[in-house]
Scaffold this motif. Structure first.
Motif, PDB file in Angstrom:
ATOM      1  N   GLY A   2       3.131 -28.882  28.729  1.00  0.00           N
ATOM      2  CA  GLY A   2       1.717 -28.547  28.648  1.00  0.00           C
ATOM      3  C   GLY A   2       1.080 -28.807  27.307  1.00  0.00           C
ATOM      4  O   GLY A   2      -0.066 -28.396  27.076  1.00  0.00           O
ATOM      5  N   ASP A   3       1.777 -29.490  26.407  1.00  0.00           N
ATOM      6  CA  ASP A   3       1.248 -29.745  25.064  1.00  0.00           C
ATOM      7  C   ASP A   3       0.728 -31.171  24.925  1.00  0.00           C
ATOM      8  O   ASP A   3       1.180 -32.086  25.616  1.00  0.00           O
ATOM      9  CB  ASP A   3       2.341 -29.522  24.004  1.00  0.00           C
ATOM     10  CG  ASP A   3       2.781 -28.074  23.921  1.00  0.00           C
ATOM     11  OD1 ASP A   3       1.944 -27.186  24.176  1.00  0.00           O
ATOM     12  OD2 ASP A   3       3.963 -27.823  23.614  1.00  0.00           O
ATOM     13  N   VAL A   4      -0.235 -31.347  24.008  1.00  0.00           N
ATOM     14  CA  VAL A   4      -0.733 -32.665  23.635  1.00  0.00           C
ATOM     15  C   VAL A   4      -0.478 -32.865  22.144  1.00  0.00           C
ATOM     16  O   VAL A   4      -0.880 -32.032  21.321  1.00  0.00           O
ATOM     17  CB  VAL A   4      -2.240 -32.815  23.921  1.00  0.00           C
ATOM     18  CG1 VAL A   4      -2.769 -34.145  23.361  1.00  0.00           C
ATOM     19  CG2 VAL A   4      -2.512 -32.738  25.413  1.00  0.00           C
ATOM     20  N   LEU A  35      -3.106 -29.376  21.119  1.00  0.00           N
ATOM     21  CA  LEU A  35      -3.500 -28.302  22.041  1.00  0.00           C
ATOM     22  C   LEU A  35      -2.387 -28.086  23.051  1.00  0.00           C
ATOM     23  O   LEU A  35      -1.449 -28.876  23.151  1.00  0.00           O
ATOM     24  CB  LEU A  35      -4.823 -28.637  22.744  1.00  0.00           C
ATOM     25  CG  LEU A  35      -4.895 -29.916  23.584  1.00  0.00           C
ATOM     26  CD1 LEU A  35      -4.470 -29.656  25.042  1.00  0.00           C
ATOM     27  CD2 LEU A  35      -6.307 -30.489  23.565  1.00  0.00           C
ATOM     28  N   GLY A  36      -2.509 -26.987  23.804  1.00  0.00           N
ATOM     29  CA  GLY A  36      -1.490 -26.683  24.795  1.00  0.00           C
ATOM     30  C   GLY A  36      -2.048 -25.961  25.999  1.00  0.00           C
ATOM     31  O   GLY A  36      -3.052 -25.248  25.920  1.00  0.00           O
ATOM     32  N   VAL A  40     -11.518 -34.045  24.206  1.00  0.00           N
ATOM     33  CA  VAL A  40     -10.229 -34.351  24.822  1.00  0.00           C
ATOM     34  C   VAL A  40     -10.195 -33.638  26.165  1.00  0.00           C
ATOM     35  O   VAL A  40     -10.431 -32.427  26.236  1.00  0.00           O
ATOM     36  CB  VAL A  40      -9.047 -33.887  23.946  1.00  0.00           C
ATOM     37  CG1 VAL A  40      -7.728 -34.168  24.648  1.00  0.00           C
ATOM     38  CG2 VAL A  40      -9.087 -34.572  22.593  1.00  0.00           C
ATOM     39  N   LEU A  41      -9.909 -34.360  27.221  1.00  0.00           N
ATOM     40  CA  LEU A  41      -9.871 -33.795  28.562  1.00  0.00           C
ATOM     41  C   LEU A  41      -8.429 -33.801  29.062  1.00  0.00           C
ATOM     42  O   LEU A  41      -7.728 -34.822  28.935  1.00  0.00           O
ATOM     43  CB  LEU A  41     -10.752 -34.588  29.522  1.00  0.00           C
ATOM     44  CG  LEU A  41     -12.258 -34.606  29.199  1.00  0.00           C
ATOM     45  CD1 LEU A  41     -12.612 -35.754  28.268  1.00  0.00           C
ATOM     46  CD2 LEU A  41     -13.080 -34.690  30.468  1.00  0.00           C
ATOM     47  N   ALA A  62     -11.717 -29.643  16.905  1.00  0.00           N
ATOM     48  CA  ALA A  62     -11.149 -28.283  16.914  1.00  0.00           C
ATOM     49  C   ALA A  62     -10.654 -28.007  18.330  1.00  0.00           C
ATOM     50  O   ALA A  62     -11.346 -27.362  19.124  1.00  0.00           O
ATOM     51  CB  ALA A  62     -12.190 -27.254  16.486  1.00  0.00           C
ATOM     52  N   PRO A  63      -9.468 -28.503  18.691  1.00  0.00           N
ATOM     53  CA  PRO A  63      -9.005 -28.428  20.080  1.00  0.00           C
ATOM     54  C   PRO A  63      -8.876 -27.014  20.637  1.00  0.00           C
ATOM     55  O   PRO A  63      -8.852 -26.840  21.856  1.00  0.00           O
ATOM     56  CB  PRO A  63      -7.634 -29.114  20.022  1.00  0.00           C
ATOM     57  CG  PRO A  63      -7.699 -30.009  18.819  1.00  0.00           C
ATOM     58  CD  PRO A  63      -8.549 -29.278  17.831  1.00  0.00           C
TER      59      PRO A  63
END
Length: 413
Positions: free
Chosen positions: A125-127, A143-144, A161-162, A177-178
């Motif tokens: 689930g992380d980017v 992000l996560g 970011v999508l 700022a994710p």
């Protein structure tokens, strides 16, 4: 999730991947017959061997390519493999720039519009972001999610970011700022398999899901504009039965707003047209194939390339004729690229047996009431049997269990 063969197009560059290898060539109608091939099993950097809780080494990766993408201009190409590596290439000319380790196996990747970073989404689930300008730089956690990510995209201005996850959510986060979330696009009832920001209408988002729908969103507000059920996706000559489908590919052509949708493990491609003024997706046509379709991609000249599991004809080319998509039988570029694939068919053979790559993501459904009634019936039966055993073993006047002689019950004295 299993990974089948894949097809990528950007400008005049075409990439076909299968197993641990990919080949790159040009679709330009010229004498340029150059071919670039790469095998991930020869990549230098290997992740350190991890050990499980029992102290034994965990299973090593297979080097199979899991995801790949071009940058917007086509100047860069990146892929991730089953050995937890991110490999970055320059395409003009083709050259491997770096091999870096990622934390976990990845499900999707994309370049930022500025081509300064590669964003990689993984199963936890992380980017993570990796620099393109500093090809040896380490990844940075951006992000996560709390569930597995299935796709990642960026807005054309790099502001958002999508991310799409297994728990039916599409999240829109600020790139700078994710941790700041702009919106959620909620409505799918199964995992979100693919998301796609429409490049010439950057406020719009397309999404597909295991619930069998293609949806159009105004993603900054999280507002659903149109929901379109994917029509009649039944395998040819298959018995009519209920089956769930997830889209494995969305590809888009700016000319006339064509959208092609490939559904997982079904040999059909659905063609839609985006009606921007009315915020609608209009279903136009369904293309059926005799062989398994691995991937589809539009080229800039409004032609649709289809990669299929057929060594004699690995590629099929379609173009619109008076509003209907028809196959192109004679084309020099098609013959050239197909010849390359036939000569490298060994890399695609491993994808022939890959099954439903999304089938394991569906949530198990339970009939709680039926289970409750079944267990209740079992309890009542057990209680009845227990009472009967207790009654049959009831003691008589002398302390012994009373046994009835045959005929006592009917003697009356």
């Amino acid at each position: 999730m299993a990974s089948s063969a894949g097809l990528s197009l950007c400008g005049q560059a075409l990439v076909v991947r299968g197993g641990s290898r990919f080949l790159a060539t040009t679709i330009a109608n010229s004498d340029d017959d150059s071919l670039f091939t790469y095998d991930c099993s020869t990549a230098e950097e290997k992740p350190q061997e991890n050990k499980g809780e029992d102290g034994q080494p965990v299973e090593k990766g297979s080097d199979t390519i899991l995801a790949s993408a071009f940058s917007e201009s086509g100047s860069y190409f990146a892929l991730t493999d089953d050995s937890k590596r991110l490999i970055l290439f320059r395409t003009k000319p083709w050259q491997c720039l770096s091999v870096r380790t990622v934390v976990r196996r990845c499900t999707a990747l994309t370049f930022t519009a500025s081509e300064e970073k590669v964003l990689v989404a993984d199963k936890s689930g992380d980017v993570y972001s990796f620099s393109v300008l500093e090809p040896q730089g380490r990844g940075k956690l951006e992000l996560g999610h709390l569930s597995m990510l299935l796709d990642v995209a960026v807005s054309p201005d790099d502001r958002y970011v999508l991310t799409a996850d297994r728990d039916e959510k599409i999240r829109v986060s600020w790139s700078a700022a994710p941790h700041s979330i702009e919106s959620f696009c909620l409505g799918h009832t199964e995992f979100v398999s693919r998301i796609f920001v429409v490049p010439d209408h950057p406020e719009l988002l397309l999404s597909t899901s295991g619930d069998g729908t293609l949806r159009l969103w105004e993603y900054r507000s999280g507002r659903e504009l149109h929901r379109c059920p994917v029509p009649s996706l039944q395998e040819p000559d298959a018995p009519q039965r209920e089956k769930r489908f997830a889209a494995s590919r969305i590809t888009y052509c700016r000319q006339d707003g064509w959208v092609a949708l490939l559904c997982d493990s079904i040999p059909v491609v659905c063609i839609f047209q985006l009606d921007v003024p009315r915020h609608l997706l209009v279903y136009r046509q369904q293309l059926s194939f005799q062989h398994r379709v691995w991937d589809v991609a539009f080229e800039e000249t409004q032609r649709l390339w289809v990669l299929q599991d057929c060594q004699e004809a690995p590629l099929v080319l379609y173009q619109p004729v008076q509003g209907q998509w028809q196959s192109v039988s004679e084309d020099d570029v098609l013959k050239k690229v197909s010849s390359h694939l036939r000569g490298n068919w060994a890399m695609l053979e491993g994808s022939a047996g890959v099954g439903d790559s999304f089938s394991s993501l569906y949530k198990a459904s339970f009939d709680n009431m039926a289970t409750y009634l079944h267990k209740k019936e079992e309890r009542l039966q057990q209680q009845l049997e227990k009472r009967q055993r207790r009654k049959s073993s009831q003691p008589g006047p002398n302390g012994h269990a009373k046994k009835l002689k045959s005929g006592d019950a009917s003697s009356g004295c």
